[in-house]
Scaffold this motif. Structure first.
Motif, short mmCIF file in Angstrom:
data_model
loop_
_atom_site.label_atom_id
_atom_site.label_comp_id
_atom_site.label_asym_id
_atom_site.label_seq_id
_atom_site.Cartn_x
_atom_site.Cartn_y
_atom_site.Cartn_z
N GLY A 13 63.42 79.30 23.64
CA GLY A 13 63.18 77.86 23.55
C GLY A 13 62.90 77.17 24.86
O GLY A 13 62.47 76.01 24.88
N ALA A 14 63.10 77.86 25.99
CA ALA A 14 62.91 77.22 27.29
C ALA A 14 61.44 76.95 27.60
O ALA A 14 61.12 76.02 28.34
CB ALA A 14 63.53 78.07 28.40
N ALA A 15 60.54 77.77 27.04
CA ALA A 15 59.10 77.59 27.31
C ALA A 15 58.64 76.20 26.88
O ALA A 15 57.78 75.59 27.52
CB ALA A 15 58.29 78.67 26.62
N ASP A 16 59.20 75.69 25.79
CA ASP A 16 58.80 74.37 25.28
C ASP A 16 59.33 73.24 26.15
O ASP A 16 58.90 72.10 26.00
CB ASP A 16 59.31 74.19 23.85
N ARG A 17 60.27 73.55 27.06
CA ARG A 17 60.84 72.52 27.93
C ARG A 17 60.25 72.55 29.33
O ARG A 17 60.66 71.78 30.20
CB ARG A 17 62.35 72.69 28.00
N LEU A 18 59.29 73.45 29.57
CA LEU A 18 58.64 73.47 30.88
C LEU A 18 57.88 72.17 31.10
O LEU A 18 57.31 71.60 30.16
CB LEU A 18 57.67 74.66 30.96
N PRO A 19 57.84 71.68 32.34
CA PRO A 19 57.20 70.38 32.61
C PRO A 19 55.67 70.50 32.61
O PRO A 19 55.10 71.23 33.41
CB PRO A 19 57.73 70.01 34.00
N GLY A 20 55.03 69.80 31.71
CA GLY A 20 53.57 69.75 31.72
C GLY A 20 52.93 70.74 30.77
O GLY A 20 53.41 71.86 30.60
N PRO A 21 51.82 70.34 30.15
CA PRO A 21 51.13 71.22 29.19
C PRO A 21 50.56 72.48 29.82
O PRO A 21 50.48 73.52 29.16
CB PRO A 21 50.01 70.32 28.63
N ALA A 22 50.15 72.43 31.09
CA ALA A 22 49.58 73.61 31.74
C ALA A 22 50.61 74.73 31.84
O ALA A 22 50.30 75.91 31.58
CB ALA A 22 49.05 73.25 33.12
N LEU A 23 51.85 74.39 32.20
CA LEU A 23 52.90 75.40 32.31
C LEU A 23 53.28 75.94 30.94
O LEU A 23 53.50 77.14 30.76
CB LEU A 23 54.13 74.83 33.02
N ARG A 24 53.38 75.05 29.95
CA ARG A 24 53.75 75.50 28.60
C ARG A 24 52.69 76.42 28.01
O ARG A 24 53.01 77.43 27.37
CB ARG A 24 54.00 74.28 27.70
N GLU A 25 51.41 76.07 28.22
CA GLU A 25 50.33 76.91 27.71
C GLU A 25 50.33 78.27 28.42
O GLU A 25 50.14 79.32 27.78
CB GLU A 25 48.99 76.21 27.92
N ALA A 26 50.53 78.28 29.74
CA ALA A 26 50.57 79.55 30.48
C ALA A 26 51.74 80.41 30.02
O ALA A 26 51.61 81.64 29.90
CB ALA A 26 50.68 79.27 31.98
N ALA A 27 52.87 79.80 29.74
CA ALA A 27 54.03 80.56 29.27
C ALA A 27 53.74 81.21 27.92
O ALA A 27 54.20 82.34 27.66
CB ALA A 27 55.25 79.66 29.18
#
Length: 322
Positions: free
Chosen positions: A247-261
């Protein structure tokens, strides 16, 4: 619909003056043949519309002719009042002007459209700045807007992030942009190349009597799109290898980080996920990743991992004393 298109032709000629059949066709997204048929229909209806041949020719309305038709549909009337932004207009010194303009438009609308527009104003409110952003102090904004409108040269003292921080600049302002509650002026320092300046960083300003000519074909919206693409391209110049708790991937700051994860995810036996995410800098990533607490582990780069280790140790020592 043909009736709506005829009204549009009238309004285009009324606001822009002389236009060729090709220009009208492009504006209405129809064929030139269709424009010719519409012009004939307007002639038949008695509209004082004239066509001139030659290189400088085109269609025009007789001088002084004005139509009282607005041509507004229900959706258009609603969109007009939804677009009214009282906050930015007030910052530009146009608050009373906007209110007066909306009042005049309301008065000219049929009763049904007036009710729709009033419903929009009652149910939608635009508040552009983010929750956690401090409101910018922009005392020079009305003067900058006046200079933009009148193509007048600005002499400013401007504060930038790198040394020397306070600099004198002669600016030719091409346009203003409001982004996330912050005002930017797009201007040239005399070289012809447009650059972006934050209005709230203008310390002193003088609007001169000197006029300038904006570059032919300069497109403010196109410039801003290119500027944003370039900004985002430079924003994440590095990478970090991390492990993420469920669930931590969804809490990464910013769409670019979440998409990369998501795209680089490598599931691990313990339920965690390995990933490679972009970072702006070690300092920035250090602050952002600490927000996830124990739900993220940085493996690389080593400098970032060591920085977070030192911060966690310092926190442990601080709270351990209690």
């Amino acid at each position: 619909m043909k009736s709506s298109r005829l009204v549009s032709i009238l309004l285009l000629l009324q606001t822009r003056g002389r236009m060729t059949a090709a220009q009208l066709a492009a504006a209405l997204e129809v064929s030139v043949r269709t424009v010719y048929r519409d012009i004939d229909a307007l002639h038949a209806a008695g509209v004082p519309l004239y066509g001139d041949a030659g290189h400088a020719g085109g269609y025009r309305l007789i001088d002084g002719y004005r139509t009282r038709l607005t041509g507004l549909t229900t959706d258009e009337a609603e969109a007009l009042f939804l677009a009214g932004a009282p906050g930015p207009a007030a910052e530009l010194g146009l608050g009373p002007v906007l209110a007066a303009a909306q009042l005049k438009v309301r008065a000219s609308l049929p009763a049904e459209l007036r009710a729709h527009s009033e419903r929009i104003s009652a149910r939608f409110h635009l508040d552009a700045p983010g929750w956690y952003a401090d409101e910018d102090d922009v005392p020079h904004l009305p003067a900058v807007a006046t200079a933009v409108w009148n193509s007048r040269v600005l002499h400013v003292r401007y504060r930038r992030w790198r040394a020397p921080t306070d600099v004198e600049r002669r600016l030719e302002p091409y346009g203003l942009v409001l982004k996330a509650g912050r005002w930017y002026v797009i201007a040239s320092a005399g070289t012809g190349d447009a650059r972006t300046y934050r209005v709230d960083q203008i310390l002193q300003l003088h609007v001169s009597e000197e006029e300038f000519e904006p570059p032919a074909g300069f497109d403010l919206a196109a410039y801003w799109r290119h500027y944003q693409d370039d900004f985002h391209g430079r924003l994440h110049s590095g990478e970090a290898v991390v492990r993420l708790a469920p669930g931590a991937a969804d809490r990464l700051p910013g769409p670019a980080l979440r998409e990369a994860a998501r795209t680089t995810a490598r599931p691990e036996p313990d339920g965690w996920t390995g990933a490679v995410v972009p970072i702006e800098s070690v300092d920035h990533a250090h602050d952002e990743f600490l927000r996830l607490g124990a739900d993220i582990e940085v493996l690389e780069p080593a400098e970032l991992r060591h920085r977070i280790q030192a911060t966690v140790k310092a926190l442990g020592d601080l709270y351990g004393r209690a």
